[in-house]
Structure formats: structure tokens, C-alpha cells
Write a protein that holds these residues in place. Structure first.
Motif, PDB file in Angstrom:
ATOM      1  N   ASP A   1      -2.645   4.196  -4.531  1.00  0.00           N
ATOM      2  CA  ASP A   1      -1.889   3.077  -4.228  1.00  0.00           C
ATOM      3  C   ASP A   1      -1.798   2.950  -5.605  1.00  0.00           C
TER       4      ASP A   1
ATOM      5  N   ASP B   1       0.179   6.470   3.438  1.00  0.00           N
ATOM      6  CA  ASP B   1      -1.059   5.410   4.101  1.00  0.00           C
ATOM      7  C   ASP B   1      -1.555   5.433   5.635  1.00  0.00           C
TER       8      ASP B   1
ATOM      9  N   MET C   1       0.750  -1.486   0.189  1.00  0.00           N
ATOM     10  CA  MET C   1      -0.182  -0.052   0.156  1.00  0.00           C
ATOM     11  C   MET C   1       1.025   1.307   0.283  1.00  0.00           C
TER      12      MET C   1
ATOM     13  N   GLU D   1      -0.639   5.271   0.120  1.00  0.00           N
ATOM     14  CA  GLU D   1      -1.448   6.537  -0.567  1.00  0.00           C
ATOM     15  C   GLU D   1      -0.657   7.171   0.628  1.00  0.00           C
TER      16      GLU D   1
END
Ligand code: ADP
Ligand code: ADP
Length: 226
Positions: free
Chosen positions: A29, A64, A1, A3
Motif C-alpha cells: 500500500d 487488496d 488500502m 496492495e
């Protein structure tokens, strides 16, 4: 991940003058996001804040979900490729790529594995003992990308990485960057003022002007507006 969220991000180099005003960007992502806009609009500043090379004056930078405003660059899962390559001239290609990992006290075997793997991906295994001065611009650019790859980052940042290459090489390298994005499955944030690069590379494009986000959309929607 991986983001990346910019929430109400602002930057003032001098008190009272915000060169980045109130930027809100949600990067998904594995997304390839391109930042475009006229010279001086704040593209480099934004990228450098994400890398940790420039202090964030206001707002939250989330990776994240975790706020990373105050993490030093080396502790962020983020690697940046610079326009001028920023290689160490007295070091070989191998040492240029290994340097950041040595700083992090990574075991030698692991360093070697990562460097050789990156060299393979970039097809520069045969250059591993050369020094930057004995290489072409395109080869140096690969080393600069390799130095980012070996860190195995969640996010890659590119600051106009192709602008010092001639037109032919620029086209080739652009296609290779697309391939790299598919292979590495990472999030990429890419600054350019070349519209073709933006359209072909970007899943989405951020248009900046004077420190404000004017638009944030897919290439199709941006360039096919009525
Ligand atoms: P771009 O990358 O879009 O060309 P920059 O992020 O380099 O824009 O610059 C945005 C604005 O911030 C410009 O007005 C520039 O002069 C100013 N700026 C950039 N770096 C500094 C700095 N270190 N100190 C003061 N002002 C800066
Ligand atoms: P770019 O080509 O990315 O727009 P510049 O040539 O504008 O970069 O800036 C080169 C370096 O000078 C950068 O590190 C930037 O932060 C710094 N810089 C840019 N504008 C200013 C400024 N007005 N005052 C001080 N430093 C600046």
C-alpha cells in the motif's frame, strides 16, 4: 488500502512464446514501484495487464486480496497515464478530464468538483477551456495525469510519462510526481528506462529482463552493490 500482488503472472501474445514468464511481485500500500529493463523486456505488457488493457495468460492479479484478472479496465480502481498522453484532440482540457467520469454516469456536480480539484493540484486551472493542440507537451502531460487523478484510483500506472519532455521539464515534472505521490497517498507503478527517475522516484525497483524479474529491491541496495 491498495496492495497489488502479481502471482505467477505470465503472458503469451502468440501461443508457446511467453513474453512475461512467471512474475511474482508484491507491491505494498502506498508504495512507489518502478519497473526498469531493456526495450522489449515486457514492461509495457506488465503494466497493461495490471490496467486490464491486455489479457493475462496465466496467474493471479490481486488488488487488496481480490482477484481482478477478469475485471474490465473501467471497473478497476486503477488509472493509467500513457507515454503519448492519449488525449482527445477535439475536446477541451475539461472534457478530456471529465470524459471517463461521464462514461461512469457520475453526477455533473461531482464531475465538476473532481475536475477542478485535479486542475488545481496540477496548476492547469487557467487551461481548462483549451484544446490539446494549443498546449505544450508539459501541459498535455498534466492533463493526462489529471485524467487519472479525477478517477480517484487506488493505484496509478505510468508508462514512461516523461520521455516526451525536454530535459529541464523532465526534471521538474519528476519532482512534481514525487510531491503528488505524497499528497495522494496512493500506490504507484511506474515504467521508465531512465535510471535517475528510477532511483529518485522508486521506493523499490523491479528489474525485468526477457519477461523475468531479475531483481526487486530498494534503489540503495540495487545501485550500491559490491
Ligand atoms: P517493453 O515495454 O519493455 O519495451 P513490451 O511489453 O512492449 O516491452 O514488449 C515485450 C515483448 O512483447 C516484445 O518482444 C514485444 O515485441 C512483444 N509484444 C508487445 N506487444 C505485442 C503484441 N500486441 N503482439 C505481439 N507481441 C507483442
Ligand atoms: P514501447 O515504446 O512501450 O516499447 P512499442 O513501440 O514497442 O511500445 O509498441 C507500441 C505498440 O505496439 C504497443 O501497443 C504494443 O503492444 C504494440 N506492439 C509491440 N510489439 C508488437 C509486436 N511484436 N506485434 C504487435 N504489436 C506490438
Amino acid at each position: 488500502m491498495a496492495e497489488v500482488i502479481l502471482r505467477h503472472i505470465a503472458k503469451a501474445y502468440d501461443k508457446g512464446t511467453n513474453v512475461i514468464k512467471d512474475v511474482n511481485i508484491d507491491i505494498k500500500d502506498r508504495e512507489f514501484v518502478v519497473l526498469v529493463g531493456p526495450s522489449g523486456c515486457g514492461k509495457s505488457t506488465l503494466l497493461r495487464m495490471i490496467a486490464g488493457l491486455e489479457e493475462i495468460t496465466d496467474g493471479d492479479l490481486l488488488l487488496d486480496g481480490q482477484r481482478i484478472n477478469d475485471l474490465p479496465p473501467k471497473d478497476r480502481d486503477i488509472a493509467m497515464v500513457f507515454q503519448n498522453y492519449a488525449l482527445y484532440p477535439h475536446m477541451t482540457v475539461y472534457d478530456n478530464m471529465a470524459f471517463g467520469l461521464k462514461l461512469r454516469n457520475m453526477p455533473k456536480d461531482e464531475i465538476r468538483k473532481r475536475v477542478m480539484q485535479a486542475a488545481k493540484i496540477l496548476d492547469i486551472e487557467n487551461l481548462i477551456d483549451r484544446k490539446p493542440k494549443d498546449m505544450s507537451g508539459g501541459q498535455r502531460q498534466r492533463v493526462a495525469i489529471g485524467r487519472a487523478i479525477v478517477r480517484n484510483p487506488k493505484v496509478f500506472l505510468f508508462d514512461e510519462p516523461l520521455s516526451n519532455l525536454d530535459a529541464k521539464l523532465r526534471g521538474q515534472t519528476r519532482i512534481e510526481l514525487q510531491k503528488l505521490h505524497r499528497e495522494l497517498l496512493t500506490t504507484m507503478i511506474y515504467v521508465t528506462h531512465d535510471q535517475i527517475e528510477a532511483m529518485t522516484l522508486g521506493d523499490r525497483i523491479v528489474v525485468l529482463r526477457s519477461g523475468d524479474v531479475m531483481q526487486f529491491d530498494t534503489p540503495l541496495k540495487l545501485y550500491n552493490q559490491p
